[in-house]
Design a protein around this motif. Structure first.
Motif, PDB file in Angstrom:
ATOM      1  N   ALA A   5       0.834  -1.206   0.000  1.00 45.52           N
ATOM      2  CA  ALA A   5       0.000   0.000   0.000  1.00 45.52           C
ATOM      3  C   ALA A   5       0.868   1.255   0.000  1.00 45.52           C
ATOM      4  O   ALA A   5       0.586   2.228  -0.722  1.00 45.52           O
ATOM      5  CB  ALA A   5      -0.932  -0.013   1.210  1.00 45.52           C
ATOM      6  N   ILE A   6       1.913   1.246   0.800  1.00 46.26           N
ATOM      7  CA  ILE A   6       2.813   2.415   0.868  1.00 46.26           C
ATOM      8  C   ILE A   6       3.517   2.615  -0.477  1.00 46.26           C
ATOM      9  O   ILE A   6       3.554   3.734  -1.012  1.00 46.26           O
ATOM     10  CB  ILE A   6       3.840   2.238   2.009  1.00 46.26           C
ATOM     11  CG1 ILE A   6       3.115   2.321   3.358  1.00 46.26           C
ATOM     12  CG2 ILE A   6       4.923   3.298   1.931  1.00 46.26           C
ATOM     13  CD1 ILE A   6       3.983   1.936   4.535  1.00 46.26           C
ATOM     14  N   ALA A   7       4.072   1.518  -1.006  1.00 45.73           N
ATOM     15  CA  ALA A   7       4.783   1.630  -2.279  1.00 45.73           C
ATOM     16  C   ALA A   7       3.829   2.071  -3.386  1.00 45.73           C
ATOM     17  O   ALA A   7       4.161   2.942  -4.213  1.00 45.73           O
ATOM     18  CB  ALA A   7       5.432   0.291  -2.642  1.00 45.73           C
ATOM     19  N   GLY A   8       2.629   1.500  -3.405  1.00 41.69           N
ATOM     20  CA  GLY A   8       1.638   1.891  -4.416  1.00 41.69           C
ATOM     21  C   GLY A   8       1.236   3.347  -4.290  1.00 41.69           C
ATOM     22  O   GLY A   8       1.083   4.063  -5.295  1.00 41.69           O
ATOM     23  N   GLY A   9       1.090   3.803  -3.049  1.00 42.21           N
ATOM     24  CA  GLY A   9       0.742   5.213  -2.831  1.00 42.21           C
ATOM     25  C   GLY A   9       1.837   6.145  -3.312  1.00 42.21           C
ATOM     26  O   GLY A   9       1.569   7.171  -3.965  1.00 42.21           O
ATOM     27  N   ILE A  10       3.063   5.802  -3.008  1.00 43.36           N
ATOM     28  CA  ILE A  10       4.192   6.650  -3.418  1.00 43.36           C
ATOM     29  C   ILE A  10       4.315   6.664  -4.943  1.00 43.36           C
ATOM     30  O   ILE A  10       4.430   7.733  -5.567  1.00 43.36           O
ATOM     31  CB  ILE A  10       5.502   6.155  -2.767  1.00 43.36           C
ATOM     32  CG1 ILE A  10       5.464   6.414  -1.260  1.00 43.36           C
ATOM     33  CG2 ILE A  10       6.710   6.836  -3.392  1.00 43.36           C
ATOM     34  CD1 ILE A  10       6.613   5.761  -0.509  1.00 43.36           C
ATOM     35  N   ILE A  11       4.300   5.485  -5.550  1.00 39.82           N
ATOM     36  CA  ILE A  11       4.459   5.401  -7.013  1.00 39.82           C
ATOM     37  C   ILE A  11       3.311   6.122  -7.717  1.00 39.82           C
ATOM     38  O   ILE A  11       3.525   6.877  -8.674  1.00 39.82           O
ATOM     39  CB  ILE A  11       4.549   3.922  -7.463  1.00 39.82           C
ATOM     40  CG1 ILE A  11       5.859   3.317  -6.966  1.00 39.82           C
ATOM     41  CG2 ILE A  11       4.444   3.800  -8.972  1.00 39.82           C
ATOM     42  CD1 ILE A  11       5.951   1.813  -7.139  1.00 39.82           C
TER      43      ILE A  11
END
Length: 131
Positions: free
Chosen positions: A14-20
Motif C-alpha cells: 500500500a505504501i509503495a503503491g501510494g508513493i508510485i
C-alpha cells in the motif's frame, strides 16, 4: 504468523503503491515547477501520515493480540493447575482408601491366623492329654 506476514506485505504494498501513484500523477500532470514541487511535498506528507496511521493500527492490533494471548495463557495455566490439583487430590484419596483396605485385610488375616493358631494349640493340648 502468516497473518503477520500478510499484514506486513499489504502495508508495504500500500505504501509503495501510494508513493508510485503520487509521483506518477505529479510527474505527468502539466504544472509549473514550483507547483509541482509543492504537490510532491504534499503527496509525501500524505503518504507519511498514512504510514504513521497504518503503523499505529498495526501496533494497536499487535498489542491487542499480545494481551489476548497473555490472557489465554493465564487461563490455560490456571486450568492446568486446577486439573493437576484435582489429580493429586484424587491420588491421595485413593491411596488413603487402599491403605485402609490393606489394614482391614491385614487385621482379618491376623485374626484368622490367631484363631487357627489357638485351635491348633488346643488340638495339640488335647492330643497330649490323650497320650
Amino acid at each position: 504468523m502468516a497473518s503477520s506476514k500478510q499484514t506486513k506485505g499489504f502495508l508495504f504494498g500500500a505504501i509503495a503503491g501510494g508513493i508510485i501513484g503520487s509521483v506518477t500523477a505529479l510527474l505527468f500532470a502539466p504544472k509549473a515547477g514550483k507547483e509541482l514541487r509543492h504537490d510532491i511535498s504534499e503527496g509525501a506528507r500524505r503518504v507519511q501520515e498514512q504510514t504513521v496511521r497504518a503503523a499505529g493500527q498495526v501496533s494497536d492490533t499487535t498489542v491487542r493480540i499480545a494481551k489476548q494471548i497473555g490472557n489465554q495463557a493465564t487461563e490455560l495455566a490456571d486450568t492446568a493447575r486446577a486439573a493437576a490439583g484435582a489429580a493429586v487430590s484424587t491420588v491421595k484419596q485413593r491411596r488413603a482408601e487402599l491403605a485402609e483396605s490393606v489394614e482391614e485385610v491385614t487385621d482379618e488375616v491376623t485374626d484368622t491366623f490367631e484363631e487357627a493358631a489357638e485351635e491348633v494349640f488346643e488340638d495339640a493340648k488335647q492330643l497330649q492329654t490323650i497320650n
